[in-house]
Scaffold this active site. Structure first.
Site, short mmCIF file in Angstrom:
data_model
loop_
_atom_site.label_atom_id
_atom_site.label_comp_id
_atom_site.label_asym_id
_atom_site.label_seq_id
_atom_site.Cartn_x
_atom_site.Cartn_y
_atom_site.Cartn_z
N ASP A 229 -10.70 3.86 -1.56
CA ASP A 229 -11.31 2.94 -0.52
C ASP A 229 -12.98 2.84 -1.00
O ASP A 229 -13.58 3.90 -1.08
CB ASP A 229 -11.11 3.12 0.74
N ASP B 167 0.88 -1.20 0.00
CA ASP B 167 0.11 0.01 0.13
C ASP B 167 0.90 1.30 -0.04
O ASP B 167 1.78 1.41 0.83
CB ASP B 167 -0.85 -0.12 1.29
N GLY C 247 -5.23 3.37 -7.90
CA GLY C 247 -5.32 3.75 -9.40
C GLY C 247 -4.51 4.69 -9.78
O GLY C 247 -4.81 5.11 -10.90
N ASP C 248 -3.77 5.60 -8.83
CA ASP C 248 -3.04 6.33 -9.51
C ASP C 248 -1.98 6.49 -10.83
O ASP C 248 -1.86 5.16 -10.93
CB ASP C 248 -1.84 6.97 -8.67
C1 GAL Z 1 -5.79 2.22 2.82
C2 GAL Z 1 -6.28 1.12 1.79
C3 GAL Z 1 -7.34 0.11 2.56
C4 GAL Z 1 -6.26 -0.08 3.85
C5 GAL Z 1 -5.98 0.90 4.65
C6 GAL Z 1 -4.87 0.31 5.82
O1 GAL Z 1 -4.90 2.88 2.08
O2 GAL Z 1 -6.52 1.54 0.79
O3 GAL Z 1 -7.53 -0.78 1.70
O4 GAL Z 1 -5.52 -1.10 3.49
O5 GAL Z 1 -5.03 1.51 3.99
O6 GAL Z 1 -4.49 1.34 6.67
#
Ligand code: GAL
Length: 395
Positions: A219, A151, A198-199
């Site tokens: 999200d 992430d 998706g960037d």
């Molecule tokens: C976001 C991500 C989520 C989750 C979350 C955890 O950036 O899109 O799916 O993983 O972080 O902190």
């Protein structure tokens, strides 16, 4: 005589290689169909721990989800602890023994996934993998993990130091490729899931940087408005998906309680047509029979998991009425009629517009009913926010 036998052996050997090798090659490919499983984030957020993960694995089996095709038990953010003097990452007190947890999940016939970030910190502010990529991949492999969600999070701060958008983009690509290489070095097959919202049109460069799946959006949340905003915005991305590499419009919200049954059916149907990863995001240990039925409908899962791996796309739209179709390996098409309006709408599917000539056979997948032979079109009245998911074959 001898040469005859060895000639036969040679022939048998060649045949065996021809027959067996492709299967072995296929078996090694991770994510040959869109990954199916569960992820902790949508429901449990930062309240995830070892006991809950075990309970989810238990429930994935007892609910029948495993037998319906769900495989991965994925731990999202907030498992991370500190690094030791050698820089090795440890789990925090919520996860006393990651190897034992992975063994437990494996003992259920399931696989297990973990989460990190290319940045110094994850999105929830825990330890990321920056400058520890090889070490972390080795640790995940030693623990027995089969899947990594990576992430972007605080890596965006590093990208801000770039002198141009092109350089920032390259830094991101390199960061994802670095973890791809680190995973490869472990020798353990792992599904590699990109999460950078998706960037920079990730579908164009994600597969080359190692992605088996890549988030195409921000999200999801457990509301119809957000689910439909994400789901219907996937139009046009179908050409980028295929076996081993999938568009990921985020995890499922089915069973979390914020949508009606018709809305959750829309969610599941659209994700199946999109050949999207099916990662349930609810508490599997507390499911109603209705939630289990939505998540385990074999016909709907078969649309998502079709071996041809072709993502569907929008074929028609008129205001809130949309028709999406997905080509299946056997020449049939999965066809979704969606009513996005908050009141009923009547409309038709024109089979000729889907490329069918003459008579077709039609099955209603949620009703579990063959509708028989039809010609021309199929007309239906759809309640608010509902879907009819059909399978259509040439007669
Ligand atoms: C976001 C991500 C989520 C989750 C979350 C955890 O950036 O899109 O799916 O993983 O972080 O902190």
């Amino acid at each position: 005589m001898k040469s005859q036998i060895s000639g036969r052996l040679l022939l048998a050997g060649i045949l065996a290689v021809l027959l067996v090798a492709p299967a072995a090659v296929r078996a090694q490919q991770v994510a040959a169909t869109p990954p199916m499983g569960w992820n902790s984030w949508n429901h449990f957020n930062n309240k995830i721990d070892d006991a809950i993960v075990r309970a989810q694995a238990d429930a994935m089996v007892s609910s029948g989800m495993r037998d319906a095709g769900y495989v991965y038990i994925n731990i999202d953010d907030t498992w991370e602890g500190d690094r030791d003097a050698q820089g090795v990452i440890h789990s925090n007190s919520k996860f006393p023994d990651m190897k034992a947890l992975a063994d437990y999940v494996h003992s259920k016939g399931l696989k297990i996934g973990i989460y990190s970030s290319p940045g110094a910190k994850t999105c929830a502010g825990f330890e990321g993998s920056l400058n520890h990529e090889d070490q972390d991949a080795q640790t995940y492999a030693q623990w027995g993990f089969d899947y990594l969600k990576y992430d972007l999070c605080s890596f965006r701060d590093i990208m801000k130091t770039a002198s141009s958008p092109e350089q920032a983009h390259q830094m991101m690509v390199d960061a994802y490729a670095k973890m791809r290489d680190a995973i490869k070095k472990t020798g353990r097959p792992m599904v590699y899931s990109f999460c950078q919202y998706g960037d920079d049109a990730v579908w164009q460069w994600g597969p080359a940087a190692g992605a088996n799946l890549w988030r195409t959006t921000g999200d999801i949340s457990d509301h119809y408005a957000r689910m439909e905003e994400i789901g219907f915005a996937q139009a046009g991305l179908s050409k980028y998906a295929g076996p081993g590499h999938w568009n990921d419009p985020d995890m499922l919200e089915i069973g979390n309680g914020g949508m009606t049954t018709d809305e959750y059916k829309t969610h599941m149907s659209l994700w199946a047509i999109l050949a999207a990863p099916l990662l349930s995001g609810n508490d599997l240990s507390q499911m109603s029979p209705n939630t289990i039925a939505l998540l385990t409908n074999r016909d709907v899962i078969a649309v998502d998991q079709d071996p041809a791996g072709k993502q569907g796309d929008r074929v028609w739209a008129e205001g809130p009425m949309e028709i999406w179709s997905k080509p299946m390996a056997d020449g049939s098409q999965a066809v979704g009629m969606f009513n996005r309006q908050s009141g009923p709408m009547s409309f038709s599917v024109d089979f000729a517009k889907l490329g069918f000539k003459g008579k077709v056979k039609v099955r209603d997948l949620w009703a579990g009913k063959d509708l028989g032979t039809m010609e021309g079109s199929y007309h239906a009245t759809l309640p608010a926010h509902s879907v009819i998911l059909l399978l259509v074959w040439a007669q």
